[in-house]
Design an enzyme around this catalytic site. Structure first.
Site, mmCIF file in Angstrom:
data_model
loop_
_atom_site.group_PDB
_atom_site.id
_atom_site.type_symbol
_atom_site.label_atom_id
_atom_site.label_comp_id
_atom_site.label_asym_id
_atom_site.label_seq_id
_atom_site.Cartn_x
_atom_site.Cartn_y
_atom_site.Cartn_z
ATOM 1 N N HIS A 55 -2.904 6.501 4.545
ATOM 2 C CA HIS A 55 -1.460 6.525 4.808
ATOM 3 C C HIS A 55 -0.906 7.877 4.361
ATOM 4 O O HIS A 55 -1.226 8.358 3.262
ATOM 5 C CB HIS A 55 -0.732 5.443 3.986
ATOM 6 C CG HIS A 55 -0.921 4.038 4.486
ATOM 7 N ND1 HIS A 55 -1.657 3.709 5.602
ATOM 8 C CD2 HIS A 55 -0.431 2.866 4.000
ATOM 9 C CE1 HIS A 55 -1.619 2.394 5.778
ATOM 10 N NE2 HIS A 55 -0.886 1.862 4.821
ATOM 11 N N CYS A 65 0.807 -1.234 0.000
ATOM 12 C CA CYS A 65 0.000 0.000 0.000
ATOM 13 C C CYS A 65 0.837 1.280 0.000
ATOM 14 O O CYS A 65 0.558 2.217 -0.753
ATOM 15 C CB CYS A 65 -0.953 -0.018 1.202
ATOM 16 S SG CYS A 65 -0.175 -0.544 2.729
#
Ligand code: A2P
Length: 334
Positions: A245, A129
């Site tokens: 994130h 990710c």
């Protein structure tokens, strides 16, 4: 594209659930859907396009008649069942780290190396990710000015570690606020109100002190960008954020780019939204990126300590562009 039979291995998980929503939202031509999970989920159902579909227990025979299988049930499950799926004639898009560095398996971010899909032998890997959102931003800068070195620090959301980890963050936060004792199960340390190295339960530092997540960012970036000469170092940190994130990225280029040039290049690149007006407090935020499929970049500035480097802040929804959305984009390329 003719309608396809799609299996989702790990359909009850956070990423699997997002895969269902992304398929639905993007109007992917699904002929029939096969949600798969473990024995623990026997009797559960998922809802897809208004239809209630029972979860099936994943086994060697799950993939007969399936065209594309999206796997997000952990590396062990991928190692055990991906080849069964390929043998049954299905193409696997795997979200785990099981096959990513296998030279026979393309590692794909459609905005960066979509053509690599054509080289698949049955399995295509969805990258880590944190790597995905970074390379979406690196690619146009590399094309314009040839990247020499990248220094990245991540601030990674807890949802990347799955449902149980998210529950642990919530329970710990509540326990701390109420002055109660709590246990650490999913992480080696307290995650609520904390920042910890991005590692699983057990100690996962290599001989050089890097975590596996940091090495994924180093190695996967080179593979996706198709350039082994790019030097990358990473410090990956899990922070007490639910979704999204964030990354501080320092990019050293061969040709100097001004901040204004970088903004212009990034604004024209696919999958990127530039949010960069500090005077009006506009910069990427995890809270705003959550639920969106783009990668957001801002705080773009020339590195005061270097003649040809830029600093920037890169944010994306780790469950969408970092996982489910990228996997569905790959399926669309197929
Ligand atoms: P289950 O819900 O039955 O445990 P998350 O990462 O959000 O925790 O989700 C993990 C997903 O992977 C879940 O859907 C989980 O199913 C699935 N899963 C984990 N282990 C297996 C396994 N051995 N076989 C099939 N599915 C698995």
């Amino acid at each position: 594209m003719s309608a396809k039979t799609i299996a989702i291995a790990g359909a009850t998980g956070l990423v699997g659930n997002h895969m269902l929503h992304v398929l639905e939202q993007r109007g992917f031509p699904v002929k029939s859907l096969k949600p798969l999970a473990s024995e623990r989920s026997r009797g559960r159902t998922v809802t897809f396009k208004g239809e209630t579909i029972p979860i099936e227990v994943l086994d060697e025979n799950s993939f007969k008649g399936v065209d594309i299988a999206l796997f997000s049930a952990g590396g062990g499950t991928s190692k055990k069942y991906a080849q069964c799926a390929v043998d049954a004639g299905c193409v696997v898009v795997d979200n785990s780290s099981a096959w990513r560095m296998d030279p026979a398996v393309p590692l794909v971010v459609p905005e960066v190396n979509g053509d690599a899909v054509k080289q698949h032998n049955g399995i295509i890997a969805n990258p880590n990710c944190s790597t995905i959102q970074m390379v979406v931003v690196l690619k146009p800068l590399h094309d314009a000015a040839t990247i020499r070195r990248v220094v990245v620090s991540t601030y990674q959301a807890v949802s990347g570690a799955g449902v149980k980890a998210l529950d642990e963050l919530n329970e710990q936060s509540k326990a701390i606020l109420e002055g109660r004792e709590f246990e650490c199960k999913e992480f080696p340390h307290q995650i609520a109100f904390n920042c910890i190295p991005q590692i699983p339960q057990s100690n996962a530092f290599d001989a050089n002190g890097y975590t596996t997540e940091e090495l994924k960012m180093v190695n996967e970036t080179k593979k996706i960008m198709g350039d082994e000469s790019i030097r990358v170092t990473a410090t990956t940190v899990r922070v007490a954020v639910h979704t999204g994130h964030s990354e501080s990225v320092n990019v050293e280029t061969t040709k100097k780019l001004t901040a204004a040039q970088a903004r212009e290049i990034l604004a024209a690149a696919p999958g990127i939204v530039v949010e960069d007006d500090p005077d009006t407090e506009l910069y990427p935020l995890a809270s705003r990126a959550a639920g969106k499929s783009d990668t957001f970049v801002g705080r773009i500035r020339e590195d005061l300590s270097h003649d040809s480097a830029l600093d920037m802040w890169v944010v994306s929804d780790n469950l969408l562009k970092g996982a489910a959305y990228n996997a569905v984009q790959i399926a669309e390329l197929l």
